[in-house]
Scaffold this motif. Structure first.
Motif, mmCIF file in Angstrom:
data_model
loop_
_atom_site.group_PDB
_atom_site.id
_atom_site.type_symbol
_atom_site.label_atom_id
_atom_site.label_comp_id
_atom_site.label_asym_id
_atom_site.label_seq_id
_atom_site.Cartn_x
_atom_site.Cartn_y
_atom_site.Cartn_z
ATOM 1 N N ASP A 10 -3.771 -5.028 3.584
ATOM 2 C CA ASP A 10 -4.665 -4.707 2.462
ATOM 3 C C ASP A 10 -4.660 -3.206 2.165
ATOM 4 O OD1 ASP A 10 -5.316 -7.350 2.155
ATOM 5 O OD2 ASP A 10 -7.180 -7.234 3.315
ATOM 6 N N ALA A 11 -4.585 -2.394 3.214
ATOM 7 C CA ALA A 11 -4.545 -0.941 3.017
ATOM 8 C C ALA A 11 -3.259 -0.528 2.313
ATOM 9 C CB ALA A 11 -4.671 -0.224 4.358
ATOM 10 N N LEU A 12 -2.149 -1.189 2.681
ATOM 11 C CA LEU A 12 -0.847 -0.831 2.117
ATOM 12 C C LEU A 12 -0.702 -1.266 0.666
ATOM 13 C CD1 LEU A 12 1.459 -1.615 5.174
ATOM 14 C CD2 LEU A 12 0.752 0.632 4.345
ATOM 15 N N LYS A 13 -1.567 -2.172 0.202
ATOM 16 C CA LYS A 13 -1.528 -2.570 -1.200
ATOM 17 C C LYS A 13 -1.920 -1.422 -2.128
ATOM 18 C CE LYS A 13 -2.375 -7.515 -0.467
ATOM 19 N NZ LYS A 13 -3.320 -8.645 -0.666
ATOM 20 N N ASN A 14 -2.468 -0.368 -1.549
ATOM 21 C CA ASN A 14 -2.851 0.801 -2.340
ATOM 22 C C ASN A 14 -1.708 1.805 -2.510
ATOM 23 O OD1 ASN A 14 -5.984 0.583 -2.713
ATOM 24 N ND2 ASN A 14 -5.614 0.032 -0.572
ATOM 25 N N VAL A 15 -0.566 1.514 -1.892
ATOM 26 C CA VAL A 15 0.590 2.408 -1.974
ATOM 27 C C VAL A 15 1.555 1.883 -3.027
ATOM 28 C CG1 VAL A 15 2.524 3.434 -0.730
ATOM 29 C CG2 VAL A 15 0.350 3.018 0.456
ATOM 30 N N LEU A 67 -5.046 5.290 7.127
ATOM 31 C CA LEU A 67 -6.147 6.113 7.632
ATOM 32 C C LEU A 67 -7.348 6.094 6.684
ATOM 33 C CD1 LEU A 67 -4.105 9.226 8.886
ATOM 34 C CD2 LEU A 67 -5.103 7.388 10.274
ATOM 35 N N THR A 68 -7.070 5.931 5.391
ATOM 36 C CA THR A 68 -8.152 5.956 4.394
ATOM 37 C C THR A 68 -8.821 4.600 4.234
ATOM 38 O OG1 THR A 68 -6.999 7.699 3.163
ATOM 39 C CG2 THR A 68 -8.717 6.464 1.981
ATOM 40 N N TYR A 69 -8.046 3.526 4.164
ATOM 41 C CA TYR A 69 -8.601 2.211 3.827
ATOM 42 C C TYR A 69 -8.779 1.281 5.024
ATOM 43 C CZ TYR A 69 -7.503 3.674 -0.920
ATOM 44 O OH TYR A 69 -7.440 4.366 -2.107
ATOM 45 N N ALA A 70 -8.153 1.622 6.158
ATOM 46 C CA ALA A 70 -8.328 0.769 7.342
ATOM 47 C C ALA A 70 -9.248 1.444 8.361
ATOM 48 C CB ALA A 70 -6.963 0.455 7.966
ATOM 49 N N ASP A 71 -8.766 2.515 8.985
ATOM 50 C CA ASP A 71 -9.598 3.230 9.966
ATOM 51 C C ASP A 71 -9.000 4.614 10.174
ATOM 52 O OD1 ASP A 71 -10.727 4.247 12.455
ATOM 53 O OD2 ASP A 71 -11.533 2.227 12.743
ATOM 54 N N LYS A 72 -9.816 5.657 10.075
ATOM 55 C CA LYS A 72 -9.316 7.027 10.192
ATOM 56 C C LYS A 72 -8.840 7.362 11.595
ATOM 57 C CE LYS A 72 -13.928 8.999 10.955
ATOM 58 N NZ LYS A 72 -13.695 9.379 12.360
ATOM 59 N N ASP A 73 -9.160 6.527 12.567
ATOM 60 C CA ASP A 73 -8.770 6.806 13.953
ATOM 61 C C ASP A 73 -7.517 6.046 14.387
ATOM 62 O OD1 ASP A 73 -10.922 8.557 14.441
ATOM 63 O OD2 ASP A 73 -12.271 6.843 14.742
ATOM 64 N N ILE A 74 -6.896 5.311 13.473
ATOM 65 C CA ILE A 74 -5.684 4.566 13.819
ATOM 66 C C ILE A 74 -4.538 5.534 14.118
ATOM 67 C CG2 ILE A 74 -3.867 3.071 12.865
ATOM 68 C CD1 ILE A 74 -6.003 1.501 11.441
ATOM 69 N N ASP A 75 -3.810 5.243 15.182
ATOM 70 C CA ASP A 75 -2.630 6.029 15.552
ATOM 71 C C ASP A 75 -1.436 5.462 14.779
ATOM 72 O OD1 ASP A 75 -0.587 7.427 16.711
ATOM 73 O OD2 ASP A 75 -0.745 6.481 18.686
#
Length: 369
Positions: A10-15, A67-75
């Protein structure tokens, strides 16, 4: 917060892919290999071509979207790999397996008629029955399409062995590619050296050149990083140096010779061509006027121990043929046609002598200290 695959998708749909504007999920660019280990996420992006010009920026945008749409702490940084649907470009000798001889046509400076010589030499060789290819490597002044009468042509792509290859434009028996086909003819090409080098590598390695007896490369004027790119990409059989007879041109021709024969490059010089050797007016065919000096290039060839492959006069028909896309070499019965026919014969002899007496040229490998 729990991390799961759909959250990443879902986050990558913004790219959005810059080339089409379509989001990378809908475009099928996100591979089905998402791995989640705690807060570490990794996956692959799939491109249509090996050398996708937008892929680096897409990777950066994908990292930021997660980092913006899922979680800012994801590696995520550094964990996105890139795969290509197309097989990678082969390395030499597989790069141009059907090409027998690769000839550099070069000059130390611009304005000496190098492209005119190269174009007519290619046509003259084709007229003699040889299979000829011509690469217009003069990135910032691509004039060969006009000289061959194919300025408005548009190269097509073909699928071959799983790769999308550019089909060279063919006219007068010569297969040819030029950056001029891919930019507007009224626009200046303002590129850094790396961009120009990558474009040339595509025209060489991502094109279907097929079987060729001679592959002529119209080098840019001078000695630049484009020259270095070419000798690092292909093993040049030998170089033809073009100059006018005048001392200013000869001084730069010496630099061109030095570049090819230096220890790091070591490309044999096949010979020199003296262009604009003399002027003969049509109404006085027996007269010769040495406008740019007399036999300067001939003397340089003798001084350096190289063959003089030809002397080409200043004749109005050469200029007209270049402007009209009708090279004078198409008419071997004319005075200028005979000059280019003899030049082609002399080149064939020089290449044969070089191949008998010298080992094959190697691709230049220059290491940084």
């Amino acid at each position: 917060m729990a991390i799961y695959p759909q959250l990443i998708i879902d986050a990558l749909k913004n790219v959005r892919y810059p080339g089409t504007g379509q989001d990378i999920v809908s475009a099928g660019m996100v591979a089905d290999d998402i791995r989640i280990e705690g807060m570490k996420v990794s996956f692959s992006l799939i491109t249509d071509k090996v050398h996708d010009p937008f892929i680096k920026s897409v990777v950066k945008m994908a990292e930021q979207a997660i980092l913006t749409y899922a979680d800012k702490d994801i590696d995520i940084q550094g964990n996105i790999s890139v795969k290509s649907k197309q097989p990678p470009r082969p390395e030499f000798p597989e790069l141009l397996p059907g090409v027998k001889n690769i000839i550099a046509v070069a000059s130390g400076k611009g304005g000496v008629g190098k492209s005119t010589i190269c174009t007519n030499l290619a046509v003259a060789l084709a007229q003699k029955g040889y299979k000829v290819g011509l690469l217009d490597a003069d990135i910032f002044g691509p004039s060969v399409p006009k000289m061959l009468g194919v300025e408005d042509a548009a190269p097509e792509l073909e699928k071959k062995d799983g790769r999308d290859l550019i089909v060279p434009i063919e006219n007068w028996g010569v297969k040819m590619l030029s950056i001029g086909f891919f930019v507007k003819k009224e626009d200046a090409v303002v590129w850094r050296g790396a961009m120009a080098g990558n474009a040339l590598k595509q025209l060489i390695g991502d094109a279907d050149w097929g079987e060729l007896d001679y592959f002529l490369i119209d080098f840019p004027p001078g000695t630049s990083d484009i020259h270095l790119t070419l000798v690092q990409t292909l093993p040049i059989t030998g170089a033809v140096i073009v100059s006018t007879p005048q001392e200013v041109a000869l001084a730069d021709a010496r630099k061109g010779i030095s570049m090819f024969t230096g220890d790091k490059v070591n490309v044999p010089i096949l010979g020199l061509v003296e262009n604009m050797a003399w002027f003969t007016p049509a109404e006085l065919p027996g007269n010769r006027y040495y406008i740019f000096g007399k036999e300067g290039c001939k003397q340089l060839a003798k001084e350096q121990g190289y063959a003089l492959l030809g002397q080409i006069p200043i004749v109005q028909s050469i200029r007209e043929g270049g402007d009209d896309g009708q090279p004078v070499a198409l008419h071997p019965e004319s005075v200028t046609g005979m000059a280019f026919s003899q030049l082609a014969d002399n080149l064939v002899v020089a290449v044969d002598k070089r191949n008998r007496e010298l080992p094959g040229t190697q691709i230049v490998e220059i290491t940084r200290k």
